[in-house]
Design an enzyme around this catalytic site. Structure first.
Site, PDB file in Angstrom:
ATOM      1  N   LYS A 114     -35.647   7.952 -16.484  1.00  0.00           N
ATOM      2  CA  LYS A 114     -36.756   8.602 -15.782  1.00  0.00           C
ATOM      3  C   LYS A 114     -37.531   7.601 -14.918  1.00  0.00           C
ATOM      4  O   LYS A 114     -38.070   7.964 -13.865  1.00  0.00           O
ATOM      5  CB  LYS A 114     -37.691   9.282 -16.789  1.00  0.00           C
ATOM      6  CG  LYS A 114     -37.068  10.509 -17.459  1.00  0.00           C
ATOM      7  CD  LYS A 114     -36.685  11.580 -16.442  1.00  0.00           C
ATOM      8  CE  LYS A 114     -36.209  12.860 -17.107  1.00  0.00           C
ATOM      9  NZ  LYS A 114     -35.850  13.916 -16.123  1.00  0.00           N
ATOM     10  N   ASP A 118     -22.647  21.628 -10.766  1.00  0.00           N
ATOM     11  CA  ASP A 118     -22.536  20.579 -11.776  1.00  0.00           C
ATOM     12  C   ASP A 118     -23.063  19.295 -11.147  1.00  0.00           C
ATOM     13  O   ASP A 118     -22.435  18.743 -10.235  1.00  0.00           O
ATOM     14  CB  ASP A 118     -21.074  20.409 -12.204  1.00  0.00           C
ATOM     15  CG  ASP A 118     -20.878  19.347 -13.269  1.00  0.00           C
ATOM     16  OD1 ASP A 118     -21.839  18.591 -13.564  1.00  0.00           O
ATOM     17  OD2 ASP A 118     -19.757  19.240 -13.801  1.00  0.00           O
ATOM     18  N   SER A 143     -40.894  12.431 -16.178  1.00  0.00           N
ATOM     19  CA  SER A 143     -41.495  12.352 -17.507  1.00  0.00           C
ATOM     20  C   SER A 143     -42.534  11.245 -17.516  1.00  0.00           C
ATOM     21  O   SER A 143     -42.416  10.258 -16.775  1.00  0.00           O
ATOM     22  CB  SER A 143     -40.411  12.044 -18.545  1.00  0.00           C
ATOM     23  OG  SER A 143     -40.982  11.702 -19.791  1.00  0.00           O
ATOM     24  N   TYR A 158     -33.606   7.186 -22.230  1.00  0.00           N
ATOM     25  CA  TYR A 158     -34.244   8.291 -21.512  1.00  0.00           C
ATOM     26  C   TYR A 158     -35.353   7.769 -20.599  1.00  0.00           C
ATOM     27  O   TYR A 158     -35.431   8.130 -19.417  1.00  0.00           O
ATOM     28  CB  TYR A 158     -34.808   9.291 -22.521  1.00  0.00           C
ATOM     29  CG  TYR A 158     -35.537  10.459 -21.907  1.00  0.00           C
ATOM     30  CD1 TYR A 158     -34.822  11.492 -21.290  1.00  0.00           C
ATOM     31  CD2 TYR A 158     -36.925  10.542 -21.958  1.00  0.00           C
ATOM     32  CE1 TYR A 158     -35.483  12.574 -20.734  1.00  0.00           C
ATOM     33  CE2 TYR A 158     -37.586  11.633 -21.402  1.00  0.00           C
ATOM     34  CZ  TYR A 158     -36.871  12.634 -20.789  1.00  0.00           C
ATOM     35  OH  TYR A 158     -37.523  13.712 -20.231  1.00  0.00           O
TER      36      TYR A 158
END
Length: 298
Positions: free
Chosen positions: A164, A68, A147, A160
């Site tokens: 990134k 995890d 990304s 997001y």
């Protein structure tokens, strides 16, 4: 595969998407692969069973390990398990991630923390667990699955993209800081490809603020979906790039690998080239060029 090119690899977020494609591809090429999943007795029990069945059916050196990324103890235990079983660790692929799409205003600070906890701090936890062993070995590579959003930010992807971008900055720092130890850190900047990341997306909980952007967000999603439906990309392009980086000889891996359609690829690569030149110029002016990876004095 001969032992001198066979790698011991751990891949996080291996239950589906890029992670699942990567562990299967690596194992089929003869590498010793550890597919890291969270909650293997529960939510990922099916994925764990599928991977175990695949390993048995095809006689692959593929193993499932509980990890995890939001828990440092879990990351430490997973790395210890792998190195105890394999005797070494050659590559860590930080793939685990999620996406919180929507207008930035609609997200609370707590929701933003959740986005960063997996995409950024998760990679940091896994790296902290693995790096003492890699430094001791004098070789190894951290591969981040990033990304193109780390370079350009489109509407409704602010959290997001920010996560990134942070991951990209950490990777650049690792790239330079780890070089004296013979350890590499690189990142794959991927364009959007059809995986299940969208189905697991987390929308803002503040419905009132989210609603204020409803029309624009709805049109954005519709137009983006239409374009991706018309020209769907193949997600194996990303897993292939990761496999290639794992198999690249030590010291020859590029800092950034862009995987994207041609127009996006050219644009982002041009930006990366300019950023690298800028970093060298600024470092030289600050008098710290000797600390950059690849510098003659490093």
């Amino acid at each position: 595969m001969s032992e001198d090119i066979r790698r011991v690899v751990l891949v996080t977020g291996a239950s589906s998407g890029f992670g699942r494609l990567t562990v299967e591809a690596l194992a089929r090429r003869g590498h010793q692969v550890y597919a890291a999943l969270r909650d293997t007795p529960g939510r990922n029990a099916k994925a764990a069973a599928e991977l175990a069945a695949l390993a048995s059916a095809e006689q692959l050196d593929l193993h499932v390990v509980e990890l995890d990324v939001t828990d440092q103890d879990s990351a430490d235990h997973a790395i210890d398990s792998v190195t105890s079983a394999a005797g070494r660790l050659d590559a860590v692929v930080n793939n685990a991630g999620g996406i919180f799409p929507g207008p930035v205003e609609a997200f609370t600070a707590e929701e933003a923390q959740r986005q960063f906890d997996v995409n950024v701090f998760g990679a940091l936890r896994v790296a902290r667990a693995a790096l003492p062993r890699l430094r001791e070995q004098g070789h190894g590579v951290l591969i981040q699955v990033g990304s193109i959003s780390s370079r350009i930010t489109i509407p409704y992807s602010g959290l997001y993209a920010a996560s990134k971008a942070a991951l990209g900055s950490l990777t650049e720092a690792w790239h330079h800081e780890l070089a004296p130890f013979g350890v590499e850190a690189v990142i794959v900047d991927a364009a959007p490809y059809p995986t299940n990341i969208g189905t697991n997306a987390v929308l803002p909980a503040d419905s009132a603020r989210f609603g204020a952007y409803g029309e624009g967000f709805g049109r954005f999603v519709a137009e983006l979906t239409e374009r991706q439906t018309q020209t769907p990309g193949d997600p194996t392009a990303v897993s292939d790039a990761i496999v290639a980086l794992v198999e690249t000889p030590d010291g020859e891996r590029p800092l950034r690998t862009v995987v994207a359609p041609a127009a996006q690829l050219d644009a982002v690569q041009a930006l990366n080239t300019q950023a690298a030149e800028t970093a060298r110029a600024v470092s030289a002016d600050m008098g710290v060029s000797a600390f950059l990876a690849g510098h003659p004095a490093s």
